[in-house]
Motif scaffolding. Structure first.
Motif, short mmCIF file in Angstrom:
data_model
loop_
_atom_site.label_atom_id
_atom_site.label_comp_id
_atom_site.label_asym_id
_atom_site.label_seq_id
_atom_site.Cartn_x
_atom_site.Cartn_y
_atom_site.Cartn_z
N LEU A 1 0.82 -1.20 0.00
CA LEU A 1 0.00 0.00 0.00
C LEU A 1 0.86 1.25 0.00
O LEU A 1 0.66 2.18 -0.80
N VAL A 2 1.84 1.29 0.90
CA VAL A 2 2.71 2.46 1.01
C VAL A 2 3.52 2.65 -0.28
O VAL A 2 3.63 3.77 -0.80
N GLU A 3 4.07 1.57 -0.80
CA GLU A 3 4.88 1.68 -2.02
C GLU A 3 4.03 2.12 -3.21
O GLU A 3 4.50 2.88 -4.07
N THR A 4 2.77 1.66 -3.25
CA THR A 4 1.90 2.07 -4.36
C THR A 4 1.58 3.56 -4.27
O THR A 4 1.52 4.25 -5.30
N ILE A 5 1.36 4.07 -3.06
CA ILE A 5 1.15 5.52 -2.90
C ILE A 5 2.37 6.28 -3.42
O ILE A 5 2.23 7.27 -4.16
N HIS A 6 3.56 5.81 -3.05
CA HIS A 6 4.77 6.48 -3.51
C HIS A 6 4.86 6.46 -5.05
O HIS A 6 5.26 7.45 -5.67
N GLU A 7 4.45 5.34 -5.65
CA GLU A 7 4.46 5.25 -7.12
C GLU A 7 3.43 6.20 -7.73
O GLU A 7 3.71 6.90 -8.71
N LYS A 8 2.23 6.22 -7.16
CA LYS A 8 1.14 7.05 -7.69
C LYS A 8 1.49 8.53 -7.61
O LYS A 8 1.06 9.33 -8.45
N THR B 1 -1.57 14.38 -0.48
CA THR B 1 -3.01 14.58 -0.61
C THR B 1 -3.62 13.24 -1.02
O THR B 1 -2.96 12.40 -1.66
N TYR B 2 -4.86 13.02 -0.65
CA TYR B 2 -5.51 11.76 -1.01
C TYR B 2 -5.72 11.69 -2.52
O TYR B 2 -5.63 10.61 -3.13
N TYR B 3 -5.95 12.84 -3.13
CA TYR B 3 -6.14 12.90 -4.58
C TYR B 3 -4.88 12.42 -5.30
O TYR B 3 -4.95 11.60 -6.23
N ASP B 4 -3.72 12.89 -4.86
CA ASP B 4 -2.48 12.45 -5.50
C ASP B 4 -2.12 11.02 -5.12
O ASP B 4 -1.45 10.32 -5.90
N ALA B 5 -2.53 10.57 -3.93
CA ALA B 5 -2.28 9.17 -3.55
C ALA B 5 -2.98 8.21 -4.51
O ALA B 5 -2.59 7.05 -4.64
N LEU B 6 -4.02 8.71 -5.18
CA LEU B 6 -4.74 7.92 -6.19
C LEU B 6 -4.29 8.28 -7.59
O LEU B 6 -5.01 8.04 -8.57
N GLY B 7 -3.11 8.87 -7.69
CA GLY B 7 -2.56 9.19 -9.00
C GLY B 7 -3.31 10.31 -9.71
O GLY B 7 -3.30 10.36 -10.94
N SER B 8 -3.96 11.18 -8.96
CA SER B 8 -4.74 12.29 -9.52
C SER B 8 -5.80 11.79 -10.50
O SER B 8 -6.13 12.46 -11.49
N ASP B 9 -6.34 10.62 -10.21
CA ASP B 9 -7.36 10.02 -11.07
C ASP B 9 -8.73 10.50 -10.59
O ASP B 9 -9.17 10.15 -9.49
N ASP B 10 -9.42 11.28 -11.40
CA ASP B 10 -10.69 11.87 -10.99
C ASP B 10 -11.73 10.81 -10.61
O ASP B 10 -12.43 10.95 -9.61
N PHE B 11 -11.84 9.77 -11.43
CA PHE B 11 -12.86 8.75 -11.16
C PHE B 11 -12.56 8.00 -9.87
O PHE B 11 -13.45 7.81 -9.02
N ASP B 12 -11.32 7.56 -9.70
CA ASP B 12 -10.97 6.81 -8.49
C ASP B 12 -11.15 7.68 -7.24
O ASP B 12 -11.55 7.19 -6.18
N TYR B 13 -10.85 8.96 -7.38
CA TYR B 13 -11.02 9.86 -6.24
C TYR B 13 -12.51 9.98 -5.88
O TYR B 13 -12.88 9.93 -4.71
N LEU B 14 -13.34 10.14 -6.89
CA LEU B 14 -14.77 10.23 -6.63
C LEU B 14 -15.31 8.92 -6.06
O LEU B 14 -16.17 8.93 -5.17
N LEU B 15 -14.79 7.80 -6.52
CA LEU B 15 -15.20 6.50 -5.98
C LEU B 15 -14.78 6.37 -4.52
O LEU B 15 -15.56 5.88 -3.68
N ALA B 16 -13.58 6.81 -4.19
CA ALA B 16 -13.13 6.77 -2.80
C ALA B 16 -14.07 7.58 -1.91
O ALA B 16 -14.44 7.14 -0.81
N ARG B 17 -14.47 8.76 -2.37
CA ARG B 17 -15.40 9.59 -1.60
C ARG B 17 -16.77 8.93 -1.49
O ARG B 17 -17.42 9.00 -0.43
#
Length: 491
Positions: free
Chosen positions: A317-324, A348-364
């Motif tokens: 999880l941590v490594e994937t955040i660093h990659e994203k 930011t949580y948005y950047d932790a998801l690779g600044s992906d708009d859809f994934d961010y909205l899904l997380a919310r």
């Protein structure tokens, strides 16, 4: 009681570039009818200490650069208003500790502060010191010389500028009583018990979340309730601890949820998330992002206790955040950037998801459908990206997610599709009656369904992580509608 609608977490100055009155104008203007309440992060004197207000010189005073208690009272007239009771420590620059530096044990404020001798009067063994749980590496004691010619080892759980309070002493009790009184007089109706898990220290223990700590939380909660305020316990720990703490206070934070949502999105598997939602406290606040970064240990193993995720999953999880984040979070986490908290990743949580708009909205969407009252951090409201310029300027890891915004920044953010989509999601969460009913969850593997039912009203979030097909299905007044999450970004 706190409104069961979406709440905002923010600093007054960092969201507007101004003060509390400007924040009130924002909530009554561009963000009108969006938030039912505000967690106003430390507004005490000063807001720009070594820990962004969490090291108050005067916990009972509003920093004049932000406004006054009258401004606080006005904000609390129309919104749920949460403030931090910083239970564990006070600034080394406080007039009380400065008096101790001058007079040593002769100071009237000596008993306000905790020393090693208070807990270990007969000395401390190496084993006892190693047993103490501290969120940062190194010793939790700081030797400080006073003008009486003696050096004393003060307890400093977090930094040497944050001197721990002796909460058992009459001076410690009076100090916190005074702050609580100020809150109750100025329309603060919710108290966040900051770092409360560290407040009670006993020799021969790990000095964190002891049985006596639970008793202390009981007492503080009852005291606040008697003044007309609810209490929220802020504790990062093993998930079983959160379940136990929830029985002692009005509400707890669901800190396991943010890493579990990331894990589900990264692995396309909902099993760990659903396992948690089956047992998670219902009297909770849900968050994805806060001023403190993304907590990790709340979902992981601790000692011999299994976690909701195993050690390998936490590492991934941590490594994937660093990659994203293309390594940006790495520059602000762990031993980097003067930030050595062991339990968080700074991004930011948005950047932790690779600044992906859809994934961010899904997380919310998952956050809003999970049990609890949702809070959204101001950086999350506007889908902010990592503030690398501020990080470079301050070399404080958490500043990557503590941007300074102004009216132009906010106006631009409100035009972004992801922010517009988020505001539509907030409206659904605030207005559908089923969220005041009963929660249920089902699914396995890549699929999950989170539902709320109140009489004939039902709303369900249907998620397929594998193909990212997500729908919100509503039953209200004998009418059924189905809305794809993707459409919220495209309308």
């Amino acid at each position: 009681m706190m409104n069961n609608k979406v709440q905002l977490i923010t600093y007054a100055d960092r969201i507007t570039g101004q003060g509390i009155d400007a924040l009130t104008d924002l909530l009554n203007g561009p963000l009108q009818n969006v938030f039912a309440g505000v967690h106003l992060l430390p507004f005490y004197n000063p807001i720009d200490g070594s820990d962004a207000g969490f090291d108050p010189i005067d916990h009972s005073a509003v920093d004049e650069r932000l406004g006054s208690w009258d401004d606080i009272k006005q904000l609390g007239q129309h919104y749920d208003l949460m403030a931090d009771l910083i239970v564990n420590h006070v600034s080394a620059q406080s007039y009380q500790f400065q008096d101790v530096l001058k007079k040593g044990k002769a100071s009237l404020y000596w008993d306000l502060f905790l020393t090693k001798d208070d807990v270990f009067p007969n000395g401390m063994s190496d084993a006892e010191q190693k047993a103490i749980y501290r969120p940062r590496p190194g010793s939790c004691f700081t030797p400080i010389s006073c003008e009486d010619g003696n050096s004393y080892e003060f307890w400093t759980t977090f930094t040497d500028n944050q001197i721990d309070i002796n909460v058992k002493s009459q001076a410690g009790i009076a100090y916190l009583d005074n702050v609580l009184a100020r809150f109750s007089e100025n329309n603060v109706n919710i108290i966040r018990l900051d770092a409360a898990g560290y407040a009670i220290k006993e020799a021969g223990t790990n000095c964190f979340m002891l049985n006596e700590t639970f008793d202390y939380l009981d007492k503080l909660s009852a005291q606040a309730n008697a003044l007309g305020m609810e209490t929220i316990a802020e504790i990062h720990s093993h998930f079983e601890t959160q379940v136990e703490v929830a029985k002692r206070v009005n509400m707890v934070y669901d800190f396991a949820l943010p890493p579990l949502i990331l894990h589900s999105l990264f692995s396309n598997n909902s099993d760990a998330l659903l396992a948690w939602l089956a047992i998670s406290p219902r009297n909770c606040l849900t968050v994805l992002d806060t001023h403190d970064g993304i907590g990790i240990i709340d979902a992981g193993p601790m000692g011999d206790k299994a976690g909701l995720l195993n050690a390998a999953q936490i590492d991934n999880l941590v490594e994937t955040i660093h990659e994203k984040t293309h390594g940006q979070s790495c520059q602000a986490t762990g031993a980097a950037a003067s930030n050595v908290d062991l339990y968080q990743v700074n991004s930011t949580y948005y950047d932790a998801l690779g600044s992906d708009d859809f994934d961010y909205l899904l997380a919310r969407a998952i956050q809003f459908f999970a049990p609890g009252v949702p809070q959204v951090y101001y950086g999350g409201v506007f889908a902010c990206q990592n503030d690398m310029a501020l990080l470079a300027k301050t070399n404080v890891g958490r500043d990557i997610n503590r941007p300074y915004l102004d009216q132009q920044d906010i106006a631009a953010a409100l035009e972004k599709p992801v922010v517009k989509g988020l505001l539509k999601l907030i409206a659904i969460r605030n207005n559908h009656p089923a969220f005041n009913g009963e929660f249920s969850a089902e699914g396995e593997g890549s699929e999950c369904r989170l539902s709320w039912q109140l009489e004939n009203n039902c709303i369900t979030l249907q998620v397929n992580f594998a193909n990212r097909e997500v729908f919100i299905v509503e039953h209200q007044d004998n009418q059924q509608t189905s809305t794809s999450l993707a459409s919220l970004l495209n309308e």
